[in-house]
Design an enzyme around this catalytic site. Sequence first.
Site, PDB file in Angstrom:
ATOM      1  N   LEU A   9      -1.148  -4.590  -8.073  1.00 18.82           N
ATOM      2  CA  LEU A   9      -1.529  -3.753  -9.326  1.00 18.82           C
ATOM      3  C   LEU A   9      -1.852  -2.510  -8.996  1.00 18.82           C
ATOM      4  CD1 LEU A   9      -3.443  -6.336 -11.215  1.00 18.82           C
ATOM      5  CD2 LEU A   9      -0.873  -6.378 -11.273  1.00 18.82           C
ATOM      6  N   ALA A  10      -0.813  -1.475  -9.230  1.00 20.61           N
ATOM      7  CA  ALA A  10      -1.323  -0.006  -9.057  1.00 20.61           C
ATOM      8  C   ALA A  10      -0.889   0.961  -9.959  1.00 20.61           C
ATOM      9  CB  ALA A  10      -0.426   0.363  -7.354  1.00 20.61           C
ATOM     10  N   ARG A  16     -12.255   7.118 -12.861  1.00 18.64           N
ATOM     11  CA  ARG A  16     -13.530   7.539 -11.928  1.00 18.64           C
ATOM     12  C   ARG A  16     -13.327   8.349 -10.785  1.00 18.64           C
ATOM     13  NH1 ARG A  16     -15.398   1.069 -12.159  1.00 18.64           N
ATOM     14  NH2 ARG A  16     -13.312   0.936 -12.464  1.00 18.64           N
ATOM     15  N   LYS A  23      -4.911   6.796  -8.175  1.00 24.92           N
ATOM     16  CA  LYS A  23      -6.257   6.459  -7.530  1.00 24.92           C
ATOM     17  C   LYS A  23      -5.567   5.910  -6.082  1.00 24.92           C
ATOM     18  CE  LYS A  23      -8.319   2.467  -8.415  1.00 24.92           C
ATOM     19  NZ  LYS A  23      -9.624   1.919  -9.366  1.00 24.92           N
ATOM     20  N   GLY A  83      -4.165  -3.042 -19.151  1.00 21.27           N
ATOM     21  CA  GLY A  83      -4.991  -3.817 -18.503  1.00 21.27           C
ATOM     22  C   GLY A  83      -4.276  -4.468 -17.343  1.00 21.27           C
ATOM     23  N   GLU A 161     -16.257  -9.652 -17.347  1.00 19.40           N
ATOM     24  CA  GLU A 161     -16.299  -8.567 -16.767  1.00 19.40           C
ATOM     25  C   GLU A 161     -17.805  -8.044 -16.936  1.00 19.40           C
ATOM     26  OE1 GLU A 161     -13.864  -6.702 -14.903  1.00 19.40           O
ATOM     27  OE2 GLU A 161     -13.262  -8.990 -14.814  1.00 19.40           O
ATOM     28  N   ASN A 382       7.236  31.167  34.853  1.00 16.73           N
ATOM     29  CA  ASN A 382       6.004  31.393  34.809  1.00 16.73           C
ATOM     30  C   ASN A 382       5.889  32.733  33.823  1.00 16.73           C
ATOM     31  OD1 ASN A 382       3.297  32.862  35.085  1.00 16.73           O
ATOM     32  ND2 ASN A 382       3.274  31.605  36.950  1.00 16.73           N
ATOM     33  N   ASN A 391      10.786  36.859  18.573  1.00 19.56           N
ATOM     34  CA  ASN A 391      11.939  36.097  17.809  1.00 19.56           C
ATOM     35  C   ASN A 391      12.515  36.476  16.623  1.00 19.56           C
ATOM     36  OD1 ASN A 391       9.148  35.574  16.934  1.00 19.56           O
ATOM     37  ND2 ASN A 391      10.167  33.483  16.320  1.00 19.56           N
ATOM     38  N   SER A 410       2.925  40.213  33.234  1.00 21.24           N
ATOM     39  CA  SER A 410       2.011  40.025  31.921  1.00 21.24           C
ATOM     40  C   SER A 410       2.318  41.290  31.172  1.00 21.24           C
ATOM     41  CB  SER A 410       0.557  40.794  32.492  1.00 21.24           C
ATOM     42  OG  SER A 410       0.055  39.786  33.662  1.00 21.24           O
TER      43      SER A 410
HETATM   44  C1  UD1 Z   1     -11.064  -5.835 -11.492  1.00 20.14           C
HETATM   45  C2  UD1 Z   1     -11.180  -7.022 -12.303  1.00 20.14           C
HETATM   46  C3  UD1 Z   1     -12.949  -7.479 -11.931  1.00 20.14           C
HETATM   47  C4  UD1 Z   1     -12.918  -7.761 -10.373  1.00 20.14           C
HETATM   48  C5  UD1 Z   1     -12.489  -6.122  -9.736  1.00 20.14           C
HETATM   49  C6  UD1 Z   1     -12.465  -6.385  -8.081  1.00 20.14           C
HETATM   50  C7  UD1 Z   1     -10.084  -7.275 -14.167  1.00 20.14           C
HETATM   51  C8  UD1 Z   1     -10.098  -7.116 -15.653  1.00 20.14           C
HETATM   52  N1  UD1 Z   1     -11.299  -7.041 -13.757  1.00 20.14           N
HETATM   53  O1  UD1 Z   1     -11.935  -4.947 -12.256  1.00 20.14           O
HETATM   54  O2  UD1 Z   1     -13.187  -8.551 -12.315  1.00 20.14           O
HETATM   55  O3  UD1 Z   1     -14.332  -7.777  -9.988  1.00 20.14           O
HETATM   56  O4  UD1 Z   1     -11.096  -5.749 -10.108  1.00 20.14           O
HETATM   57  O5  UD1 Z   1     -12.167  -4.994  -7.722  1.00 20.14           O
HETATM   58  O6  UD1 Z   1      -8.892  -7.549 -13.735  1.00 20.14           O
HETATM   59  N2  UD1 Z   1      -4.363  -1.723 -13.095  1.00 20.14           N
HETATM   60  C9  UD1 Z   1      -3.068  -1.592 -13.482  1.00 20.14           C
HETATM   61  N3  UD1 Z   1      -2.573  -1.811 -15.020  1.00 20.14           N
HETATM   62  C10 UD1 Z   1      -3.788  -1.501 -15.668  1.00 20.14           C
HETATM   63  C11 UD1 Z   1      -4.858  -1.700 -15.379  1.00 20.14           C
HETATM   64  C12 UD1 Z   1      -5.203  -1.465 -13.940  1.00 20.14           C
HETATM   65  O7  UD1 Z   1      -2.078  -1.729 -12.620  1.00 20.14           O
HETATM   66  O8  UD1 Z   1      -3.150  -1.718 -17.077  1.00 20.14           O
HETATM   67  C13 UD1 Z   1      -4.616  -1.687 -11.566  1.00 20.14           C
HETATM   68  C14 UD1 Z   1      -5.236  -0.558 -11.065  1.00 20.14           C
HETATM   69  O9  UD1 Z   1      -4.533   0.383 -10.625  1.00 20.14           O
HETATM   70  C15 UD1 Z   1      -6.059  -1.298  -9.924  1.00 20.14           C
HETATM   71  C16 UD1 Z   1      -6.091  -2.624 -10.096  1.00 20.14           C
HETATM   72  O10 UD1 Z   1      -5.095  -2.961 -11.406  1.00 20.14           O
HETATM   73  O11 UD1 Z   1      -5.322  -1.007  -8.696  1.00 20.14           O
HETATM   74  C17 UD1 Z   1      -7.489  -3.083 -10.772  1.00 20.14           C
HETATM   75  O12 UD1 Z   1      -8.164  -2.332 -12.081  1.00 20.14           O
HETATM   76  P1  UD1 Z   1      -9.383  -1.672 -12.115  1.00 20.14           P
HETATM   77  O13 UD1 Z   1      -9.425  -0.905 -13.503  1.00 20.14           O
HETATM   78  O14 UD1 Z   1      -9.718  -1.054 -10.922  1.00 20.14           O
HETATM   79  O15 UD1 Z   1     -10.083  -3.006 -12.108  1.00 20.14           O
HETATM   80  P2  UD1 Z   1     -11.819  -3.488 -11.946  1.00 20.14           P
HETATM   81  O16 UD1 Z   1     -12.307  -2.578 -13.106  1.00 20.14           O
HETATM   82  O17 UD1 Z   1     -12.285  -2.924 -10.640  1.00 20.14           O
HETATM   83 CA    CA Z   2     -11.024  -1.806  -9.064  1.00 19.80          CA
END
Ligand code: UD1
Ligand code: CA
Length: 455
Positions: A9-10, A16, A23, A83, A161, A382, A391, A410
């Site tokens: 998930l990225a 933040r 990120k 999410g 959460e 040398n 150049n 030199s």
């Molecule tokens: C999440 C978990 C939390 C856990 C924590 C561990 C959920 C709801 N919560 O919280 O329980 O303790 O990780 O580090 O999953 N992302 C997406 N699409 C989105 C939202 C997020 O791809 O719509 C990706 C973000 O890029 C990230 C990852 O999911 O790499 C986690 O998302 P983040 O918002 O960092 O979740 P946390 O609040 O850290």
């Molecule tokens: Ca996180």
Amino acid sequence: METTTAIVLAAGQGTRMKSAMPKVMHTISGLPIVHFVVQAALEAGCGEVVVVVGHARQLVEDYLRRAFPGERVRTAVQELQRGTGDAARVGLDAAGKQTARVLIVNGDAPLVRGEDLLAVVRPLDEPGSPAALSLATCLPDDPTGYGRVLRKGGKVVEIREQRDLRHEDERAVREINAGIYAAHVALVREALSTLVPNNAQGELYLTDVVAFASSAGEGISTVELAANVLAGVNDREQLAEVERTMAERIVCTWRRAGVTIRDGARVEAAVILEPDVIVESGAVLRGVTRIGRGATVDVGCVLTNVIVGEGAIVKPYSVAADSRIGARAQVGPFAHLRPDSDIGEEAHIGNFVEAKKTTMGRGAKANHLAYLGNGIIGEGANIGAGTIFCNYDGFQKHVPVIESGAFIGSDSQIVAPVTVGANAYVATGTTVTKVNKIKCVRSFTEVDTAPVGTA
Ligand code: UD1
Ligand code: CA
């Protein structure tokens, strides 16, 4: 593990981080955060890795294509970041038909290793009582900000959460969800289809899959991992903390392999060090740098994508990029090798010498104060103090050639294109301009082949 698909998930922006860059593209020890997570999934033996991208996705996609060419790593697009549950669904839709189970991993936890992911998958194969869902947990000193693992009678019932915690008892729970889950694909698919945004953030939470599995009476296993393996990066402070851990891990690995790394040296993740290398304090080794057996990189050197041969010595405060330093060569102190420089075996580059796109033959020397641009320098030549390779004529770059064994006195200027022949002798203060091969130049006043350019 071939039929296991990893979903990374990225897609999140990482608010933040307060950054224009997504990120997961922020670097830890020289590589983007997402690199480590994908690498771990590959190491764990996953047949395919689907990276869910969204925010500034072009950057992430381009990087992944370059770093992980081939079929195993793919991307899937989450248009709106609704999410982690929505992101997992997007990833699942992109997974190949052969997928039997999924390993879902947050893309922002770069310290996770292949072995950690394997440990989370293992309960699915537990003889006798295989789990339907397995998740990584840990017990950090301060659980604030993480999802808490809520249990009833010892059994996991839910992940809640931070923002949704209802009372002090829940806030006091130290066991947190680490963001790594393994499950059979059917269970995940069904659970994701039931998600609703009934939480403080109004998002679809992947973590609700746990409550779904629990109320369906499915077996849930937790695998406790060390807190420093699971640390996620959400802000710049955590970026710094995670990098400290990563840096320590990298130097420990090399020290165990027979390398001396003094405190205060920085070695990035893609660097390779052979046994008996010495890296002194304040040296920074970046990119795909490789240091050969027994070589020394002295105090304060900065090497970026540099191949250093066996037994070479890079003396203090030298800076080199995209270059090669041959075996037993000596460079520095205060030398500057710009891209595409190739310093031959046993060659010497001394203080305040700058080389750019210059090849130097075996045993050749330029020991003091010189600019060597676009040159080809033969074996044993040398180059005297203060020599300049002219150049650039203001329009184009040209190649000065100094053949093997030649001596450049030199304070000479070698005005390219020009070739100084093998074993030729150029006396001090000469401006060499002729294209003809110069055999022997005694001093600039005698030379008809080298018109004087000095006032
Ligand atoms: C999440 C978990 C939390 C856990 C924590 C561990 C959920 C709801 N919560 O919280 O329980 O303790 O990780 O580090 O999953 N992302 C997406 N699409 C989105 C939202 C997020 O791809 O719509 C990706 C973000 O890029 C990230 C990852 O999911 O790499 C986690 O998302 P983040 O918002 O960092 O979740 P946390 O609040 O850290
Ligand atoms: Ca996180």
